[in-house]
Motif scaffolding. Structure first.
Motif, mmCIF file in Angstrom:
data_model
loop_
_atom_site.group_PDB
_atom_site.id
_atom_site.type_symbol
_atom_site.label_atom_id
_atom_site.label_comp_id
_atom_site.label_asym_id
_atom_site.label_seq_id
_atom_site.Cartn_x
_atom_site.Cartn_y
_atom_site.Cartn_z
ATOM 1 N N THR A 103 -6.838 -0.201 2.085
ATOM 2 C CA THR A 103 -8.262 -0.534 2.005
ATOM 3 C C THR A 103 -8.598 -1.151 0.652
ATOM 4 O O THR A 103 -9.316 -2.156 0.570
ATOM 5 N N LEU A 104 -8.057 -0.576 -0.402
ATOM 6 C CA LEU A 104 -8.305 -1.119 -1.742
ATOM 7 C C LEU A 104 -7.709 -2.524 -1.882
ATOM 8 O O LEU A 104 -8.344 -3.416 -2.467
ATOM 9 N N ALA A 126 -3.460 4.355 3.978
ATOM 10 C CA ALA A 126 -4.671 3.681 4.463
ATOM 11 C C ALA A 126 -5.665 3.450 3.320
ATOM 12 O O ALA A 126 -6.284 2.382 3.245
ATOM 13 N N ARG A 127 -5.798 4.435 2.441
ATOM 14 C CA ARG A 127 -6.705 4.267 1.293
ATOM 15 C C ARG A 127 -6.237 3.108 0.409
ATOM 16 O O ARG A 127 -7.036 2.282 -0.027
ATOM 17 N N GLU A 128 -4.940 3.061 0.139
ATOM 18 C CA GLU A 128 -4.406 1.977 -0.702
ATOM 19 C C GLU A 128 -4.549 0.624 -0.012
ATOM 20 O O GLU A 128 -4.884 -0.375 -0.662
ATOM 21 N N ALA A 187 0.867 4.210 -2.824
ATOM 22 C CA ALA A 187 0.359 5.532 -2.435
ATOM 23 C C ALA A 187 1.161 6.621 -3.146
ATOM 24 O O ALA A 187 2.372 6.483 -3.330
ATOM 25 N N GLU A 234 -2.911 8.773 5.487
ATOM 26 C CA GLU A 234 -4.246 8.627 4.903
ATOM 27 C C GLU A 234 -4.178 8.002 3.507
ATOM 28 O O GLU A 234 -5.012 7.162 3.163
ATOM 29 N N ALA A 235 -3.194 8.391 2.727
ATOM 30 C CA ALA A 235 -3.028 7.817 1.387
ATOM 31 C C ALA A 235 -2.685 6.333 1.483
ATOM 32 O O ALA A 235 -3.215 5.515 0.720
ATOM 33 N N ALA A 269 0.839 -1.203 0.000
ATOM 34 C CA ALA A 269 0.000 0.000 0.000
ATOM 35 C C ALA A 269 0.875 1.255 0.000
ATOM 36 O O ALA A 269 0.596 2.220 -0.717
#
Length: 66
Positions: free
Chosen positions: A31-32, A27-29, A17, A24-25, A13
């Motif tokens: 999550t994906l 965490a978004r990756e 990112a 946060e970036a 991740a």
């Protein structure tokens, strides 16, 4: 998912990112990446993240909790 696989997922991740230092970036990756995995792995990742990972073959009743 054990602790090692969890941290490999976080490293993947971080690599994906746009800014690896942006939590946060990352965490978004993460999550994906997790969303593409089976439910059991998502639950196991959550347990690792929360410090409640129970090694396979270990009874939850005999595993100390934090």
């Amino acid at each position: 998912m054990d602790k090692h696989r969890f941290w490999r997922l976080i490293e993947a991740a971080r690599a994906q990112a746009p800014r690896s230092y942006d939590a946060e970036a990352v965490a978004r990756e993460a999550t994906l990446l997790l969303a593409a995995r089976p439910v059991e792995e998502i639950v196991a990742a959550d347990q690792v993240m929360r410090g409640r990972w129970i090694p396979p073959g270990t009874s939850p009743s005999t595993t100390p909790t934090k």
